[in-house]
Design a protein around this motif. Sequence first.
Motif, short mmCIF file in Angstrom:
data_model
loop_
_atom_site.label_atom_id
_atom_site.label_comp_id
_atom_site.label_asym_id
_atom_site.label_seq_id
_atom_site.Cartn_x
_atom_site.Cartn_y
_atom_site.Cartn_z
N ARG A 92 18.69 16.16 -20.18
CA ARG A 92 17.28 16.27 -20.53
C ARG A 92 17.03 15.63 -21.88
NH1 ARG A 92 16.38 22.56 -20.34
NH2 ARG A 92 14.24 21.90 -20.76
N ASP A 93 15.74 15.41 -22.18
CA ASP A 93 15.37 14.70 -23.40
C ASP A 93 15.84 15.44 -24.65
OD1 ASP A 93 13.87 12.78 -25.04
OD2 ASP A 93 12.56 14.48 -25.42
N ALA A 94 15.62 16.75 -24.70
CA ALA A 94 16.02 17.54 -25.86
C ALA A 94 16.05 19.00 -25.47
CB ALA A 94 15.02 17.33 -27.01
N LEU A 95 16.83 19.78 -26.22
CA LEU A 95 16.79 21.22 -26.03
C LEU A 95 15.46 21.72 -26.59
CD1 LEU A 95 20.42 22.19 -27.16
CD2 LEU A 95 19.58 21.77 -24.83
N PRO A 96 14.75 22.56 -25.85
CA PRO A 96 13.40 22.95 -26.27
C PRO A 96 13.32 23.47 -27.70
CG PRO A 96 13.84 23.73 -24.05
CD PRO A 96 15.13 23.16 -24.56
N THR A 97 14.23 24.36 -28.08
CA THR A 97 14.16 24.96 -29.41
C THR A 97 14.52 23.97 -30.50
OG1 THR A 97 14.69 27.11 -28.43
CG2 THR A 97 14.96 26.93 -30.80
N ASP A 98 15.29 22.94 -30.17
CA ASP A 98 15.71 21.97 -31.18
C ASP A 98 14.52 21.17 -31.70
OD1 ASP A 98 17.66 20.74 -32.79
OD2 ASP A 98 17.84 19.06 -31.39
N ARG A 99 13.43 21.16 -30.97
CA ARG A 99 12.22 20.46 -31.45
C ARG A 99 11.66 21.16 -32.69
NH1 ARG A 99 10.74 17.24 -26.99
NH2 ARG A 99 11.56 18.00 -24.99
N VAL A 121 22.42 21.61 -38.05
CA VAL A 121 20.98 21.78 -37.92
C VAL A 121 20.60 23.19 -38.37
CG1 VAL A 121 19.00 21.44 -36.40
CG2 VAL A 121 21.18 20.38 -35.83
N GLY A 122 19.48 23.28 -39.11
CA GLY A 122 18.98 24.58 -39.55
C GLY A 122 17.54 24.78 -39.12
N TYR A 123 17.20 26.03 -38.88
CA TYR A 123 15.85 26.37 -38.39
C TYR A 123 15.30 27.51 -39.25
CZ TYR A 123 17.92 24.03 -34.36
OH TYR A 123 18.56 23.13 -33.55
N LEU A 124 14.02 27.43 -39.57
CA LEU A 124 13.40 28.50 -40.34
C LEU A 124 13.27 29.78 -39.53
CD1 LEU A 124 10.51 27.07 -42.59
CD2 LEU A 124 12.42 28.54 -43.29
N LYS A 125 12.89 29.65 -38.26
CA LYS A 125 12.60 30.84 -37.47
C LYS A 125 13.36 30.95 -36.16
CE LYS A 125 7.95 31.21 -39.43
NZ LYS A 125 6.48 31.29 -39.17
N ALA A 126 14.05 29.90 -35.75
CA ALA A 126 14.74 29.94 -34.45
C ALA A 126 16.20 30.34 -34.62
CB ALA A 126 14.66 28.57 -33.79
N PRO A 127 16.68 31.31 -33.83
CA PRO A 127 18.10 31.69 -33.89
C PRO A 127 18.98 30.63 -33.23
CG PRO A 127 16.99 32.95 -32.19
CD PRO A 127 15.92 32.15 -32.89
N GLY A 128 20.12 30.35 -33.85
CA GLY A 128 21.02 29.35 -33.31
C GLY A 128 21.53 29.70 -31.93
N ARG A 129 21.71 31.00 -31.65
CA ARG A 129 22.22 31.40 -30.34
C ARG A 129 21.29 30.93 -29.21
NH1 ARG A 129 24.58 37.35 -29.16
NH2 ARG A 129 26.17 36.50 -30.56
N LYS A 130 19.99 30.82 -29.51
CA LYS A 130 19.06 30.36 -28.48
C LYS A 130 19.39 28.93 -28.07
CE LYS A 130 14.14 30.26 -27.35
NZ LYS A 130 12.76 30.50 -27.83
N LEU A 131 19.82 28.10 -29.05
CA LEU A 131 20.22 26.73 -28.73
C LEU A 131 21.46 26.73 -27.86
CD1 LEU A 131 18.60 24.30 -29.99
CD2 LEU A 131 18.37 26.40 -31.32
N ALA A 132 22.40 27.61 -28.16
CA ALA A 132 23.62 27.70 -27.35
C ALA A 132 23.28 28.09 -25.92
CB ALA A 132 24.60 28.70 -27.97
N ASP A 133 22.36 29.04 -25.76
CA ASP A 133 21.95 29.46 -24.42
C ASP A 133 21.27 28.31 -23.66
OD1 ASP A 133 22.95 31.99 -24.82
OD2 ASP A 133 21.03 32.86 -25.43
N GLU A 134 20.45 27.56 -24.36
CA GLU A 134 19.76 26.43 -23.71
C GLU A 134 20.74 25.36 -23.26
OE1 GLU A 134 15.52 26.95 -26.15
OE2 GLU A 134 16.84 25.25 -26.58
N LEU A 135 21.74 25.09 -24.07
CA LEU A 135 22.75 24.10 -23.68
C LEU A 135 23.55 24.60 -22.49
CD1 LEU A 135 24.22 21.45 -24.09
CD2 LEU A 135 25.63 22.55 -25.85
#
Length: 230
Positions: A92-99, A121-135
């Motif tokens: 896919r183009d990108a992981l949704p939360t990575d935007r 990568v760092g996020y102000l409000k998004a938890p990193g585990r959400k990126l792991a789940d999306e991948l």
Amino acid sequence: MRRTPLVLLSLLALAGSAACAPSRAADAPRWSAPASSASPTASPPRPAPTSTAEVRSRVTAAMLTLGTEFHPETAEHTEENSDAWKLISLCRDALPTDRRRTAHRERIWDGETVWIRQYVVGYLKAPGRKLADELRTVLKTCEKYEVPDDGRTSMIVRPSPPPVPNGPDVVTFCEKLIGQATRHQCTLLLARGNFVVQVDVSAADGDLAAGAALLAKVAPLATAALEKAA
């Protein structure tokens, strides 16, 4: 009455044998239970960052330093920038939360026999585990895709056992990249707090086993680096 001395002699002989026994037992290796059977637990993540400047600072803190003790070809990194593209997203183009990423930084070691890329990568409000789940969700259905702007085809490969054990905050897999030449690349994604580290490696002209071994070797260093940010 004549038998009494014989009985006494027998008792004395037994006492002598018992006295010698502890010294022989002390010489033999003895197993003892460990003081605690509980496995060590990682410290909890730091509080989430509160500003873009803090995210950038903590991303920089998580950059790996690989010297000659790690590999002769990693004495110096080849390239570093803060304009890296995005976390790996495969089919896919990108992981949704990575935007929603706030800051990111890339460092590359490009040698004759090893290639290593670290992306933080760092996020102000998004938890990193959400990126792991999306991948993980992507990997359930993605088996083959065309690499954007690359001209190569990628086939997802799952070595068994994996180079690094997978878990809630850990995703690992390899790819077979097919183009003018065929080579393998292995990827590790680590999440902690509001930060994610991605490490991509290739070794020994793209050999799968060599790439998996290199990823396993760099994994603990990447984990320690991520803890500096989160």
